[in-house]
Scaffold this active site. Structure first.
Site, PDB file in Angstrom:
ATOM      1  N   LEU A  35      -8.266 -24.713  87.754  1.00 48.44           N
ATOM      2  CA  LEU A  35      -7.915 -23.374  87.110  1.00 48.44           C
ATOM      3  C   LEU A  35      -7.697 -23.596  85.594  1.00 48.44           C
ATOM      4  O   LEU A  35      -7.212 -24.736  85.160  1.00 48.44           O
ATOM      5  CB  LEU A  35      -6.597 -22.928  87.602  1.00 48.44           C
ATOM      6  CG  LEU A  35      -6.468 -22.429  89.091  1.00 48.44           C
ATOM      7  CD1 LEU A  35      -5.137 -22.116  89.685  1.00 48.44           C
ATOM      8  CD2 LEU A  35      -7.469 -21.093  89.164  1.00 48.44           C
ATOM      9  N   ASP A  36      -7.765 -22.536  84.623  1.00 47.78           N
ATOM     10  CA  ASP A  36      -7.350 -22.827  83.068  1.00 47.78           C
ATOM     11  C   ASP A  36      -6.023 -23.332  82.972  1.00 47.78           C
ATOM     12  O   ASP A  36      -5.039 -22.966  84.050  1.00 47.78           O
ATOM     13  CB  ASP A  36      -7.502 -21.820  82.513  1.00 47.78           C
ATOM     14  CG  ASP A  36      -9.128 -21.079  82.556  1.00 47.78           C
ATOM     15  OD1 ASP A  36      -9.969 -21.969  82.379  1.00 47.78           O
ATOM     16  OD2 ASP A  36      -9.458 -19.964  82.183  1.00 47.78           O
ATOM     17  N   LYS A  37      -5.613 -23.756  81.916  1.00 47.02           N
ATOM     18  CA  LYS A  37      -4.318 -24.522  81.731  1.00 47.02           C
ATOM     19  C   LYS A  37      -3.272 -23.211  81.943  1.00 47.02           C
ATOM     20  O   LYS A  37      -2.122 -23.336  82.511  1.00 47.02           O
ATOM     21  CB  LYS A  37      -4.090 -25.034  80.632  1.00 47.02           C
ATOM     22  CG  LYS A  37      -2.786 -25.408  79.959  1.00 47.02           C
ATOM     23  CD  LYS A  37      -2.731 -25.844  78.615  1.00 47.02           C
ATOM     24  CE  LYS A  37      -1.221 -26.027  78.142  1.00 47.02           C
ATOM     25  NZ  LYS A  37      -1.264 -26.561  76.715  1.00 47.02           N
ATOM     26  N   ARG A  56     -11.890 -13.499  82.887  1.00 49.01           N
ATOM     27  CA  ARG A  56     -11.452 -13.150  81.524  1.00 49.01           C
ATOM     28  C   ARG A  56     -12.718 -12.809  80.936  1.00 49.01           C
ATOM     29  O   ARG A  56     -12.283 -11.868  80.019  1.00 49.01           O
ATOM     30  CB  ARG A  56     -10.927 -14.561  81.150  1.00 49.01           C
ATOM     31  CG  ARG A  56      -9.665 -15.269  81.609  1.00 49.01           C
ATOM     32  CD  ARG A  56      -9.383 -16.560  81.064  1.00 49.01           C
ATOM     33  NE  ARG A  56      -8.827 -16.669  79.814  1.00 49.01           N
ATOM     34  CZ  ARG A  56      -8.899 -17.746  79.140  1.00 49.01           C
ATOM     35  NH1 ARG A  56      -8.927 -18.894  79.504  1.00 49.01           N
ATOM     36  NH2 ARG A  56      -8.347 -17.600  77.876  1.00 49.01           N
TER      37      ARG A  56
END
Length: 318
Positions: free
Chosen positions: A137-139, A236
Site C-alpha cells: 500500500l502507498d505510504k 488514484r
C-alpha cells in the site's frame, strides 16, 4: 543471523520410481521446489549421503537428508513498531496498516517501515522474500494487507495475485459526484513527463477498477472500489482520469482539490487530512494450505471518519 535446517526422510515403497526433486518437495512441503533445487545443486540435499542430480530416481528405503545453515535474506534491522494484526495463523497474518507507515525500506526511508516491524515481530520473516510481504500500500494509504509467514504461502499468495483470486476493496472519498457506479478499464504506465507518477497511457499495462457509490456528500462522494488488477497507484490514477480525484491526494489531485461551493471552513477541515482519503477496507484470499476463503475487513481510520462526518453535517445544513 542464520538458521540450521536438518531434515531426514526414508523413501516409502509407494514412492519408489519417483524423481528425487519432486519427491523431496512432497516430503518437505514447507520449502518451495526452487529452494529444494538449490539445495540439490549446492550439495546440501543428499541421497544416501551422496550428492546427486535432481532427476535421480529413488528406490525404496533410500534416505533423503538435508543439513544446511542458511543466512537471513533481509539486510534490514528489526524495529519495535506496533502492528495492528487482525487475523493470524501458522501460514499468514493479516494486518491493518496505518497511514504514514512506509511498507518497504528505500530511498529516504531506510528504516521505520513495515518490513522493520515484521522482522521485530518474528525473526523468521527475515528468511522470506520481502519479509513475507506479497503486495503493498502507498505510504499514506491506510488499510488491510496480507503477509506470508512461510515460503510456500508466500509463493502461493504471489501466484494468487497474478491469477487475480485475491479480492481487494477500498473506500475512497473523492471530489465530485459520479452519476452511477461503473468500471474503469484504462491502461496504466509511467507518466511520460513526471517519472514519479503513473498515468493512463496507451502503452501501459491493463488496469481495471470497479466502483460503486456508497454515499453522496454535498459535492463529494464515498466510493467502494474493487481492484481487478494491481497497478501502482491504480485507484488514484483511475479516479483522477475520470475527473473524480481522491480528496487530499497530493500527487493526482490536480487543481480540483475542492468541490464547487465548498465553504472556507470545510476547505480547512479537508486540508487537515494531510493525505489521500483512501483506505484498503476488505481483503479476501484462498488460504494457501487448507484452501478456505479467508475474508477480513479493516475499519475506516478516525481521520477519514471525522472528515466524512463533517461533510454530512455540511450537507444537511446547506
Amino acid at each position: 543471523m542464520s538458521r540450521k535446517i536438518s531434515l531426514s526422510k526414508k523413501v516409502s515403497s509407494e514412492d519408489l520410481g519417483q524423481r528425487l526433486d519432486a519427491l523431496s518437495a512432497k516430503y518437505f512441503p514447507e520449502f518451495s521446489r526452487a529452494h529444494i533445487q538449490r539445495w540439490i545443486k549446492e550439495g546440501n540435499l543428499l541421497l544416501n549421503n551422496k550428492k546427486i542430480k535432481p532427476r535421480q530416481i529413488v528406490t525404496a528405503d533410500d534416505l533423503i537428508t538435508v543439513e544446511v545453515s542458511e543466512e537471513i535474506n533481509s539486510k534490514d534491522l528489526p524495529e519495535d513498531i506496533d502492528l495492528d494484526i487482525i487475523w493470524e495463523d501458522e501460514e499468514v497474518l493479516v494486518l491493518n496498516k496505518p497511514a504514514g507507515l512506509v511498507v518497504h525500506p528505500g530511498a529516504g526511508n531506510a528504516d521505520g517501515t513495515l518490513v522493520n516491524g515484521l522482522l521485530n515481530y518474528s525473526s523468521d520473516q527475515g528468511f522470506l522474500p520481502r519479509a513475507g510481504i506479497v503486495h503493498r500500500l502507498d505510504k499514506d494509504t491506510s488499510g488491510i494487507m496480507v503477509v506470508a509467514k512461510t515460503e510456500v504461502s508466500y509463493l502461493n499468495l504471489v501466484g494468487q495475485l497474478k491469477e487475480r483470486t485475491v479480492k481487494r476493496e477500498y473506500l475512497a472519498l473523492v471530489v465530485g459526484q459520479p452519476v452511477s457506479g461503473g468500471v474503469i478499464n484504462r491502461p496504466i504506465g509511467r507518466h511520460p513527463k513526471h517519472r514519479t507518477k503513473q498515468a493512463v497511457v496507451e502503452s501501459g499495462k491493463e488496469a481495471i477498477t470497479d466502483y460503486k457509490i456508497k454515499e453522496k456528500l454535498h459535492g463529494y462522494s464515498l466510493l467502494l472500489a474493487s481492484l481487478k488488477t494491481g497497478r501502482t497507484h491504480q485507484i488514484r490514477v483511475h479516479f483522477s482520469s475520470k475527473d473524480f480525484p481522491i480528496v487530499g491526494d497530493p500527487l493526482y489531485g490536480g487543481k480540483r482539490k475542492f468541490a464547487p461551493g465548498t465553504s472556507e471552513d470545510l476547505k480547512k477541515e479537508i486540508s487537515e487530512l494531510n493525505r489521500q482519503a483512501l483506505h484498503a477496507y476488505s481483503l479476501s484470499f484462498i488460504h494457501p494450505v487448507d484452501q478456505n476463503i479467508i475474508t477480513n475487513t479493516a475499519p475506516m481510520p478516525n481521520d477519514m471518519k471525522k472528515l466524512i462526518k463533517n461533510l454530512r453535517q455540511h450537507a444537511s445544513s446547506s
